[in-house]
Design a protein around this motif. Sequence first.
Motif, short mmCIF file in Angstrom:
data_model
loop_
_atom_site.label_atom_id
_atom_site.label_comp_id
_atom_site.label_asym_id
_atom_site.label_seq_id
_atom_site.Cartn_x
_atom_site.Cartn_y
_atom_site.Cartn_z
N TYR A 24 -66.07 11.30 79.14
CA TYR A 24 -65.97 10.90 77.74
C TYR A 24 -65.94 9.37 77.69
N TYR A 26 -64.05 6.79 76.69
CA TYR A 26 -62.97 5.95 77.22
C TYR A 26 -62.95 5.99 78.76
N ILE A 29 -65.57 3.64 80.22
CA ILE A 29 -65.18 2.22 80.20
C ILE A 29 -64.17 1.94 81.31
N LYS A 43 -67.24 -3.20 75.85
CA LYS A 43 -66.61 -2.95 74.54
C LYS A 43 -67.03 -1.57 74.03
N ALA A 44 -66.08 -0.92 73.39
CA ALA A 44 -66.39 0.40 72.82
C ALA A 44 -67.49 0.29 71.77
N GLY A 45 -67.49 -0.83 71.07
CA GLY A 45 -68.50 -1.06 70.04
C GLY A 45 -69.90 -1.14 70.60
N TYR A 48 -70.54 3.12 72.40
CA TYR A 48 -70.84 4.32 71.61
C TYR A 48 -72.24 4.31 71.00
N LEU A 51 -74.47 5.22 73.84
CA LEU A 51 -74.40 6.65 74.18
C LEU A 51 -75.18 7.50 73.17
N ARG A 72 -61.93 16.23 73.36
CA ARG A 72 -62.70 15.06 73.78
C ARG A 72 -64.19 15.38 73.75
N LYS A 73 -64.97 14.35 73.43
CA LYS A 73 -66.43 14.53 73.42
C LYS A 73 -66.97 14.06 74.77
N TYR A 75 -69.96 13.61 77.63
CA TYR A 75 -71.41 13.39 77.74
C TYR A 75 -71.87 13.87 79.10
N GLU B 26 -64.90 10.52 66.92
CA GLU B 26 -65.08 10.05 68.29
C GLU B 26 -64.45 8.67 68.49
N HIS B 30 -61.10 7.42 70.73
CA HIS B 30 -61.15 6.31 71.69
C HIS B 30 -60.03 5.31 71.42
N ASP B 33 -56.71 6.65 72.57
CA ASP B 33 -56.62 6.62 74.04
C ASP B 33 -56.31 5.21 74.52
N GLU B 63 -60.10 -4.56 69.97
CA GLU B 63 -60.97 -4.47 71.15
C GLU B 63 -62.26 -3.69 70.90
N MET B 64 -62.27 -2.92 69.80
CA MET B 64 -63.46 -2.10 69.52
C MET B 64 -64.69 -2.95 69.21
N GLY B 65 -64.49 -4.11 68.64
CA GLY B 65 -65.63 -4.95 68.26
C GLY B 65 -65.84 -4.94 66.75
N ILE B 70 -71.21 -1.94 64.54
CA ILE B 70 -71.21 -0.57 65.10
C ILE B 70 -71.81 0.39 64.07
N MET B 74 -75.12 2.73 64.36
CA MET B 74 -75.00 4.19 64.23
C MET B 74 -75.90 4.70 63.10
#
Lengths: 107, 466
Positions: A24, A26, A29, A43-45, A48, A51, A72-73, A75, B26, B30, B33, B63-65, B70, B74
């Motif tokens: 997943y 997180y 990363i 970065k998560a931004g 995702y 992905l 949890r998703k 992949y 989703e 994150h 977590d 921290e996500m940005g 985003i 998307m």
Amino acid sequence: MDKTLVSGSMALMILKLLSEKDMYGYEMIDTLRQRSQNVFELKAGTLYPLLHSLEEKQFLTSYEQEVSGKVRKYYSITKAGRKRLAEKEAEWKQYSQAVGNVLAMGV
Amino acid sequence: MSMEEFLNTVTEQIRWKGARGPVSEELKAHILDQAQSYEREADCPGTGEGLTESGALERAVREMGDPVAIGVEMDRIHRPKISWEILVLVGVLSIAGLILHGVLRSYSPEEYHLKRQAAFVVIGYLLMLGVCLLDYNFLGRHSRKIAAGFLLFLIGGTFFPGSYGRDTYRTFDILHIKLNVTVLIYLFVPIFGALLYSYRGQGYKAVGKLALWAAVPMLFLYRLPALYTAVTLGLALALLFTVAAAKDWYRINKKLVLGGLWTVILAVPIAVISLVLIRGTDQSLLREYQADRLLAYIRGGEGSYLVENVEKVLDGCLFMGRDSGNLERAVNLPGHNSDYVLVSLMSAYGIVAGVIVVLLLLWMTGKVFCISMGQKNQLGMIIGSGCGIVFLIQTLFCVLVNLNLCPPAQTLLPFLCYGGNTTIVSYLLLGLCLSICRYQNMPLGRQKSTLRWEIRITRVPNLKEN
């Protein structure tokens, strides 16, 4: 480290991670940070959208699974994704070898 | 920025409402977590950063940005997908069908309601677009209720035949609309797809239940009698079950079950034909007229006047263009605008036109299969495959009957046949396929993994004794 070098190879690293096991976001990363010894702080931004884009191109597929009470998703890499990974790996090896050769000339 | 504000900003950028929820879920998972991880770091002396729960959450959001970036990204990925090729092709076929019926009307001695047919085409096209906008997942959520309701409606309807009499039992009236059971029943195929999906992971019990679901409409059609529809429907359901079983949905011995199923499917027609050949009309499987029709086709001679007339029209078809005399013969065939629409088309515009139309329909069917098989949503895959199987079977059987390679039977060529029921059913089925295509970029939200745990108890040697 130059950021363009990192972003260009991000898809390759994601595909490589998922070729070993389903993960997943997180977890990806975290694994990437540990393996690169904190060089790749993805970065998560960035992750995702990447992905979702790989999934749209059918290199990845996703499913939801409940783990320790959390949904949890995950992949998973597809057959097309593995093929793409092999191509990208070959390209990367060729590129890094070429850079290595050029740098070696100056020594 | 709070987590809610961050997620709202992201989802506000996504224009397709259906994609907003799963993306938000989703990202939220994150953030939580990440925040938990920051809190854990704080718990460890020496490495902690002294973050409280709210502080950790705030940092995780930071921290996500950029939420706008985003969201925009998307939005670019998650867009409803429209299959323009199919929409254009169906439009072309619909117009071609109306032009063909216009020509047939000028030659036909029968009453022809061209305006009504045009209205059916327009209504059908609009219904197709309406179904395309619907989320087909409702079929998966209520598959059993929908299947039971649909079968009860059709079977029950035949007990109230309305103004059309009980001579054939195939039609009934609702609000002065004539409904043809033998055509509407093809809508059961995608519903059966949803049933296949709902019984996943239930082993041989699922196979038994699915066999019962399939047996009800087939026995009903056999008793009507509508043997051809029973055969084609049975074939469609068997093919769809094969797709599901091949995907290992039921954890059964695939070779055994599918081998048995297809052996029965091949053995039944051979047994029936043999019985009719040996005992003629003196048997209980087929009705007298059905046996007569079959014998006439096999032996030729008297009784096969339809086959002979079709043969004559086929012989008179030009490679390109029309022979008026031959077209006059074609329009005198019973069912020239429905069962034998391909023969009529070839006599009106030539053999090439017939081949092109069949190839276009097969291409469209192939496209439907490609869309279906490329689905990550397994419900979409099986429903789309069901629609594709119906189009394939209808087209192939229509070709076989029209070329006299099969005994005369009620066939239909999607989007080209005359009649309200056939027109509407074809558009509804295609609307479902377009809906599946439209939602293929929808991120998974509610779907759970199909992984199951299995505990096996086995006898082991007593280690103490050794």
